[in-house]
Scaffold this motif. Structure first.
Motif, PDB file in Angstrom:
ATOM      1  N   CYS A 133     -12.137   8.287   8.347  1.00 47.79           N
ATOM      2  CA  CYS A 133     -12.568   8.847   8.903  1.00 47.79           C
ATOM      3  C   CYS A 133     -12.664   9.685   7.427  1.00 47.79           C
ATOM      4  CB  CYS A 133     -11.053   9.447   9.382  1.00 47.79           C
ATOM      5  SG  CYS A 133     -10.004  10.245   8.824  1.00 47.79           S
ATOM      6  N   GLY A 134     -13.372  11.622   8.325  1.00 44.48           N
ATOM      7  CA  GLY A 134     -13.362  12.489   6.933  1.00 44.48           C
ATOM      8  C   GLY A 134     -15.133  12.265   6.824  1.00 44.48           C
ATOM      9  N   CYS A 135     -14.967  13.600   6.475  1.00 42.63           N
ATOM     10  CA  CYS A 135     -17.098  13.076   5.946  1.00 42.63           C
ATOM     11  C   CYS A 135     -17.714  12.658   4.702  1.00 42.63           C
ATOM     12  CB  CYS A 135     -17.029  14.780   5.002  1.00 42.63           C
ATOM     13  SG  CYS A 135     -15.847  15.289   4.256  1.00 42.63           S
ATOM     14  N   THR A 136     -19.060  12.918   4.746  1.00 42.04           N
ATOM     15  CA  THR A 136     -18.653  11.414   3.797  1.00 42.04           C
ATOM     16  C   THR A 136     -18.789  11.310   2.221  1.00 42.04           C
ATOM     17  OG1 THR A 136     -20.667  13.248   3.840  1.00 42.04           O
ATOM     18  CG2 THR A 136     -21.725  11.577   5.411  1.00 42.04           C
ATOM     19  N   ASP A 137     -18.432  12.825   1.747  1.00 39.28           N
ATOM     20  CA  ASP A 137     -18.100  12.615   0.130  1.00 39.28           C
ATOM     21  C   ASP A 137     -16.521  11.831   0.640  1.00 39.28           C
ATOM     22  OD1 ASP A 137     -17.785  14.591   1.258  1.00 39.28           O
ATOM     23  OD2 ASP A 137     -17.613  15.702  -0.174  1.00 39.28           O
ATOM     24  N   ARG A 138     -15.696  12.364   1.002  1.00 43.60           N
ATOM     25  CA  ARG A 138     -14.609  12.098   1.162  1.00 43.60           C
ATOM     26  C   ARG A 138     -13.532  11.605   2.267  1.00 43.60           C
ATOM     27  NH1 ARG A 138     -10.890  15.575  -1.181  1.00 43.60           N
ATOM     28  NH2 ARG A 138      -9.379  15.028   0.567  1.00 43.60           N
ATOM     29  N   LYS A 139     -14.276   9.918   2.387  1.00 42.60           N
ATOM     30  CA  LYS A 139     -13.564   9.418   3.822  1.00 42.60           C
ATOM     31  C   LYS A 139     -12.658   8.321   2.937  1.00 42.60           C
ATOM     32  CE  LYS A 139     -17.965   7.657   5.961  1.00 42.60           C
ATOM     33  NZ  LYS A 139     -17.936   8.187   7.420  1.00 42.60           N
ATOM     34  N   GLN A 140     -12.007   8.484   4.562  1.00 46.09           N
ATOM     35  CA  GLN A 140      -9.961   7.635   3.738  1.00 46.09           C
ATOM     36  C   GLN A 140     -10.167   7.019   5.046  1.00 46.09           C
ATOM     37  OE1 GLN A 140      -7.638  10.802   3.437  1.00 46.09           O
ATOM     38  NE2 GLN A 140      -7.785  11.505   5.187  1.00 46.09           N
ATOM     39  N   VAL A 141      -9.181   5.673   5.086  1.00 47.25           N
ATOM     40  CA  VAL A 141      -8.740   5.363   5.735  1.00 47.25           C
ATOM     41  C   VAL A 141      -7.513   5.654   6.166  1.00 47.25           C
ATOM     42  CG1 VAL A 141      -8.099   2.830   6.175  1.00 47.25           C
ATOM     43  CG2 VAL A 141      -9.615   3.217   4.961  1.00 47.25           C
ATOM     44  N   THR A 142      -6.886   5.190   7.503  1.00 45.97           N
ATOM     45  CA  THR A 142      -5.680   5.698   8.735  1.00 45.97           C
ATOM     46  C   THR A 142      -5.472   4.711   8.799  1.00 45.97           C
ATOM     47  OG1 THR A 142      -7.235   6.900  10.767  1.00 45.97           O
ATOM     48  CG2 THR A 142      -6.385   8.343   8.346  1.00 45.97           C
ATOM     49  N   TYR A 143      -4.234   4.687   9.018  1.00 45.14           N
ATOM     50  CA  TYR A 143      -3.388   3.910  10.482  1.00 45.14           C
ATOM     51  C   TYR A 143      -2.481   4.314  11.352  1.00 45.14           C
ATOM     52  CZ  TYR A 143      -4.200   2.044   5.598  1.00 45.14           C
ATOM     53  OH  TYR A 143      -4.855   1.073   4.619  1.00 45.14           O
ATOM     54  N   ALA A 144      -2.620   3.282  12.410  1.00 48.58           N
ATOM     55  CA  ALA A 144      -2.234   3.772  13.778  1.00 48.58           C
ATOM     56  C   ALA A 144      -1.208   2.502  14.441  1.00 48.58           C
ATOM     57  CB  ALA A 144      -2.244   4.092  14.538  1.00 48.58           C
ATOM     58  N   PHE A 145       0.310   2.587  13.710  1.00 50.79           N
ATOM     59  CA  PHE A 145       1.104   2.324  14.807  1.00 50.79           C
ATOM     60  C   PHE A 145       1.024   1.341  16.428  1.00 50.79           C
ATOM     61  CE2 PHE A 145       2.561   3.267  10.931  1.00 50.79           C
ATOM     62  CZ  PHE A 145       3.471   1.232  10.785  1.00 50.79           C
ATOM     63  N   SER A 146       0.593   0.270  16.970  1.00 50.17           N
ATOM     64  CA  SER A 146       0.788   0.062  17.692  1.00 50.17           C
ATOM     65  C   SER A 146       1.419  -0.392  18.924  1.00 50.17           C
ATOM     66  CB  SER A 146      -0.215  -1.383  18.088  1.00 50.17           C
ATOM     67  OG  SER A 146       0.402  -2.259  17.883  1.00 50.17           O
ATOM     68  N   ALA A 147       2.954  -0.716  18.252  1.00 47.68           N
ATOM     69  CA  ALA A 147       3.978  -1.111  18.487  1.00 47.68           C
ATOM     70  C   ALA A 147       5.190  -0.017  17.863  1.00 47.68           C
ATOM     71  CB  ALA A 147       4.356  -2.326  18.516  1.00 47.68           C
ATOM     72  N   GLU A 148       5.111   1.342  18.924  1.00 54.57           N
ATOM     73  CA  GLU A 148       6.282   2.939  17.299  1.00 54.57           C
ATOM     74  C   GLU A 148       7.259   2.534  17.920  1.00 54.57           C
ATOM     75  OE1 GLU A 148       5.152   5.376  16.521  1.00 54.57           O
ATOM     76  OE2 GLU A 148       3.919   5.004  15.815  1.00 54.57           O
ATOM     77  N   PRO A 149       7.714   1.868  18.854  1.00 51.78           N
ATOM     78  CA  PRO A 149       9.354   2.134  19.384  1.00 51.78           C
ATOM     79  C   PRO A 149       9.813   1.033  18.191  1.00 51.78           C
ATOM     80  CG  PRO A 149       8.589   2.038  21.148  1.00 51.78           C
ATOM     81  CD  PRO A 149       7.124   1.684  20.120  1.00 51.78           C
ATOM     82  N   HIS A 150       9.239  -0.508  17.598  1.00 55.15           N
ATOM     83  CA  HIS A 150       9.625  -1.018  16.697  1.00 55.15           C
ATOM     84  C   HIS A 150       9.083  -1.274  15.767  1.00 55.15           C
ATOM     85  CE1 HIS A 150      10.882  -2.790  20.952  1.00 55.15           C
ATOM     86  NE2 HIS A 150       9.842  -3.227  20.335  1.00 55.15           N
ATOM     87  N   SER A 151       9.162   0.045  15.468  1.00 54.22           N
ATOM     88  CA  SER A 151       8.696   0.082  13.802  1.00 54.22           C
ATOM     89  C   SER A 151       9.174   0.466  12.378  1.00 54.22           C
ATOM     90  CB  SER A 151       7.644   1.086  13.456  1.00 54.22           C
ATOM     91  OG  SER A 151       7.988   2.294  13.738  1.00 54.22           O
ATOM     92  N   LEU A 152      11.029   1.006  13.194  1.00 51.70           N
ATOM     93  CA  LEU A 152      11.846   1.283  12.678  1.00 51.70           C
ATOM     94  C   LEU A 152      12.197  -0.596  12.232  1.00 51.70           C
ATOM     95  CD1 LEU A 152      13.962   3.167  14.962  1.00 51.70           C
ATOM     96  CD2 LEU A 152      12.900   3.802  12.544  1.00 51.70           C
ATOM     97  N   CYS A 153      12.278  -1.329  12.772  1.00 50.89           N
ATOM     98  CA  CYS A 153      12.842  -2.504  12.082  1.00 50.89           C
ATOM     99  C   CYS A 153      12.049  -3.745  11.236  1.00 50.89           C
ATOM    100  CB  CYS A 153      12.126  -4.033  13.330  1.00 50.89           C
ATOM    101  SG  CYS A 153      12.907  -3.492  14.741  1.00 50.89           S
ATOM    102  N   LEU A 154      10.603  -2.528  10.929  1.00 51.16           N
ATOM    103  CA  LEU A 154       9.908  -3.371   9.467  1.00 51.16           C
ATOM    104  C   LEU A 154      10.098  -2.501   8.395  1.00 51.16           C
ATOM    105  CD1 LEU A 154       6.142  -2.276  11.503  1.00 51.16           C
ATOM    106  CD2 LEU A 154       7.165  -4.600  11.104  1.00 51.16           C
ATOM    107  N   ASP A 155      10.393  -3.730   7.042  1.00 48.48           N
ATOM    108  CA  ASP A 155      10.341  -3.199   5.216  1.00 48.48           C
ATOM    109  C   ASP A 155       9.001  -2.687   4.991  1.00 48.48           C
ATOM    110  OD1 ASP A 155       9.296  -5.818   4.507  1.00 48.48           O
ATOM    111  OD2 ASP A 155      11.329  -6.179   3.912  1.00 48.48           O
ATOM    112  N   LYS A 156       9.110  -2.317   3.954  1.00 49.73           N
ATOM    113  CA  LYS A 156       7.572  -1.647   3.296  1.00 49.73           C
ATOM    114  C   LYS A 156       6.872  -2.543   3.307  1.00 49.73           C
ATOM    115  CE  LYS A 156       9.876   1.968   0.689  1.00 49.73           C
ATOM    116  NZ  LYS A 156      10.495   3.202  -0.247  1.00 49.73           N
ATOM    117  N   LYS A 157       7.804  -4.239   2.776  1.00 50.68           N
ATOM    118  CA  LYS A 157       6.435  -5.270   2.140  1.00 50.68           C
ATOM    119  C   LYS A 157       5.733  -5.143   4.094  1.00 50.68           C
ATOM    120  CE  LYS A 157       6.596  -9.635   1.467  1.00 50.68           C
ATOM    121  NZ  LYS A 157       7.554 -11.138   0.643  1.00 50.68           N
TER     122      LYS A 157
END
Length: 88
Positions: free
Chosen positions: A23-47
């Motif tokens: 997303c973003g304009c042509t000179d400042r594009k970036q990658v964004t993320y969305a979790f597909s399993a929100e309730p279970h994201s607490l079970c994940l560690d950083k790795k």
């Protein structure tokens, strides 16, 4: 790698937990993320989160045709891999 929530008997693959998009304009594009399993994201560690983000970016890279988006995604993958290497 598979994640198992033992109390709930649910098995998740990190490759499907996160979706990535540019997303973003042509000179400042970036990658964004969305979790597909929100309730279970607490079970994940950083790795696990980093591995899921790398997998999502690699899937996104297959469908990226624009050169600027491609370089943005490739840069994101290299930064995520470096962060993962620093953790281990």
């Amino acid at each position: 790698m598979r994640l198992v929530a033992e109390l709930m008997n649910i098995v998740y693959s990190p490759s499907g937990l996160v979706t990535a998009k540019t997303c973003g304009c042509t000179d400042r594009k970036q990658v964004t993320y969305a979790f597909s399993a929100e309730p279970h994201s607490l079970c994940l560690d950083k790795k696990d989160v980093l591995e899921a983000q790398i997998s999502a970016c690699e899937r996104l890279l297959k469908y990226t045709k624009d050169a600027s988006e491609r370089s943005t995604v490739e840069k994101e993958i290299s930064e995520l891999k470096m962060a993962l290497d620093l953790m281990t």
